[in-house]
Design a protein around this motif. Structure first.
Motif, PDB file in Angstrom:
ATOM      1  N   LYS A 187       5.214  32.424  55.806  1.00  0.00           N
ATOM      2  CA  LYS A 187       5.155  31.242  54.958  1.00  0.00           C
ATOM      3  C   LYS A 187       6.249  31.205  53.899  1.00  0.00           C
ATOM      4  O   LYS A 187       6.487  30.169  53.289  1.00  0.00           O
ATOM      5  N   SER A 205       9.697  29.671  59.831  1.00  0.00           N
ATOM      6  CA  SER A 205       8.327  29.346  59.445  1.00  0.00           C
ATOM      7  C   SER A 205       7.827  28.187  60.299  1.00  0.00           C
ATOM      8  O   SER A 205       8.623  27.392  60.819  1.00  0.00           O
ATOM      9  N   ARG A 208       3.885  23.193  59.993  1.00  0.00           N
ATOM     10  CA  ARG A 208       3.908  21.938  59.243  1.00  0.00           C
ATOM     11  C   ARG A 208       4.688  22.159  57.945  1.00  0.00           C
ATOM     12  O   ARG A 208       4.257  22.908  57.070  1.00  0.00           O
ATOM     13  N   TRP A 209       5.813  21.494  57.852  1.00  0.00           N
ATOM     14  CA  TRP A 209       6.679  21.573  56.678  1.00  0.00           C
ATOM     15  C   TRP A 209       7.363  20.219  56.476  1.00  0.00           C
ATOM     16  O   TRP A 209       7.748  19.566  57.454  1.00  0.00           O
ATOM     17  N   THR A 210       7.560  19.839  55.236  1.00  0.00           N
ATOM     18  CA  THR A 210       8.512  18.776  54.943  1.00  0.00           C
ATOM     19  C   THR A 210       9.864  19.426  54.676  1.00  0.00           C
ATOM     20  O   THR A 210       9.933  20.579  54.226  1.00  0.00           O
ATOM     21  N   ASP A 213       9.994  20.642  50.966  1.00  0.00           N
ATOM     22  CA  ASP A 213       9.263  21.868  50.647  1.00  0.00           C
ATOM     23  C   ASP A 213       9.958  23.091  51.249  1.00  0.00           C
ATOM     24  O   ASP A 213      10.080  24.134  50.591  1.00  0.00           O
ATOM     25  N   PHE A 214      10.398  22.974  52.484  1.00  0.00           N
ATOM     26  CA  PHE A 214      11.106  24.096  53.098  1.00  0.00           C
ATOM     27  C   PHE A 214      12.403  24.373  52.341  1.00  0.00           C
ATOM     28  O   PHE A 214      12.783  25.538  52.138  1.00  0.00           O
ATOM     29  N   ARG A 217      12.007  26.740  49.450  1.00  0.00           N
ATOM     30  CA  ARG A 217      11.889  28.153  49.818  1.00  0.00           C
ATOM     31  C   ARG A 217      13.202  28.687  50.397  1.00  0.00           C
ATOM     32  O   ARG A 217      13.523  29.869  50.247  1.00  0.00           O
ATOM     33  N   VAL A 239      12.958  26.487  61.982  1.00  0.00           N
ATOM     34  CA  VAL A 239      11.619  25.973  61.693  1.00  0.00           C
ATOM     35  C   VAL A 239      10.974  25.527  62.994  1.00  0.00           C
ATOM     36  O   VAL A 239      11.603  24.857  63.815  1.00  0.00           O
ATOM     37  N   ASP A 279       4.822  15.749  57.778  1.00  0.00           N
ATOM     38  CA  ASP A 279       5.287  17.141  57.788  1.00  0.00           C
ATOM     39  C   ASP A 279       5.322  17.739  59.195  1.00  0.00           C
ATOM     40  O   ASP A 279       5.188  18.943  59.381  1.00  0.00           O
TER      41      ASP A 279
END
Length: 334
Positions: A187, A205, A208-210, A213-214, A217, A239, A279
């Motif tokens: 994560k 990762s 589910r990611w936007t 947000d990714f 990180r 991703v 996402d």
């Protein structure tokens, strides 16, 4: 941007079929013919949808490393990857030997993804100590250190946790130099990104990611690289995303309803299509092409499609074909 496909290899992956090497192999051949850059398998002794209301270790799976060895023989170009191996499940030295062999068999096409493991039920069922998060991260670091040492040019002598190497050398050597790319999966907490920065090719990762947000990180990963003197430009990002794809909005609405009905425990009944698309890699081809540009802007070099609402599942093959024809091909052309 490169494009990967999460392969079906669970009892739930293809409706009406159990885990089957022939099914997985057929999908690898199809993915290669459609132009996918990579294919990926995951690592579970057994799987459960208990979080969706289905109790028990209900679903079996193919073992990933032996599966990739078999798939290497039936493909020519596509890269073969693990997304991701549970580090506590294999002795690091044996894993290094397995990875080197698959890399040789495939002609240098292996990507080795590793994680700490998270599914307590399978650890307990199959006799592995689950321990604490710290224990499992310790196993991940131990494995990364041993792999890095054994993939090096010189005989390795190293004490890493419970593993001591004494002038150990892999022979034959991996086809790739110094070895298969190592991906740390998770994560994206600070400890995980620190391990990835120190030992790995990059961070992956899922599911589910936007992009926003990714991207935050990813910025933290670059800071982790700088903290140890690594050039952040050498650190890579991939991703994996769920994806539902349809030609137009009415078709997309109908696909969403089918996916909701098929979801274990009807777990998506409280979610809207708009929520889902926010996402995941979902929508019409035109919308997905716009999303890919957003992912490129945050530094992601590869998107791995899981073309359903479950991981490593292909319930409607048309989604994969549409993605190849209406997303991958136009993106590469333009």
């Amino acid at each position: 941007m490169r494009f990967g496909l999460a392969l079906p290899h669970y009892d739930f992956s293809v409706p009406g079929e159990g885990a089957s090497f022939s099914t997985t192999s057929a999908w690898v051949v199809k993915a290669e013919s459609l132009g996918f850059d990579s294919v990926w398998v995951s690592d579970h002794f057994a799987y459960s949808f208990a979080r969706y209301g289905e109790p028990g270790l209900k679903y079996g799976s193919l073992e990933p490393m032996t599966t990739l060895a078999g798939l290497a023989a039936s493909t020519q170009r596509v890269r073969l990857g693990t997304l991701v191996l549970g580090a506590p499940f294999r002795h690091p030295s044996l894993l290094a030997k397995m990875a080197a062999t698959i890399d040789v068999v495939s002609g240098g096409r292996l990507d080795l993804g590793l994680g700490a493991g998270w599914f307590a039920d399978e650890f307990e069922a199959f006799g592995y100590p689950f321990g604490s998060v710290g224990d499992r991260f310790g196993s991940l670091e131990e494995t990364l250190r041993v792999l890095t040492a054994l993939f090096g040019d010189e005989p390795a002598s190293l004490l890493a946790g419970h593993v001591e190497l004494r002038q150990a050398r892999l022979s034959p050597r991996p086809a790739q130099t110094p070895g298969p790319p190592l991906w740390v999966g998770g994560k994206g907490g600070d400890r995980l990104l620190g391990l990835a920065a120190r030992y790995a090719t990059g961070w992956n990762s899922v599911w589910r990611w936007t992009p926003a947000d990714f991207g935050r990180r990813a910025a933290a990963a670059r800071v982790a690289c700088e903290a140890i003197g690594r050039d952040p430009a050498t650190f890579r990002f991939s991703v994996g995303l769920y994806g539902l794809l349809a030609e137009d909005e009415p078709s997309m609405d109908a696909l969403w309803r089918r996916a909701q009905e098929a979801m274990p425990g009807r777990a998506l009944n409280g979610e809207t299509l708009q929520d889902w698309c926010s996402d995941t890699l979902s929508g019409t081809p035109e919308r997905v092409l716009e999303l890919i540009r957003d992912w490129e802007e945050v530094g992601v070099e590869e998107l791995i499609l899981s073309p359903w609402t479950l991981p490593f599942a292909i319930h409607e093959p048309e989604i994969v074909e549409l993605f190849a024809e209406r997303v991958m091909a136009p993106h590469r052309a333009g």
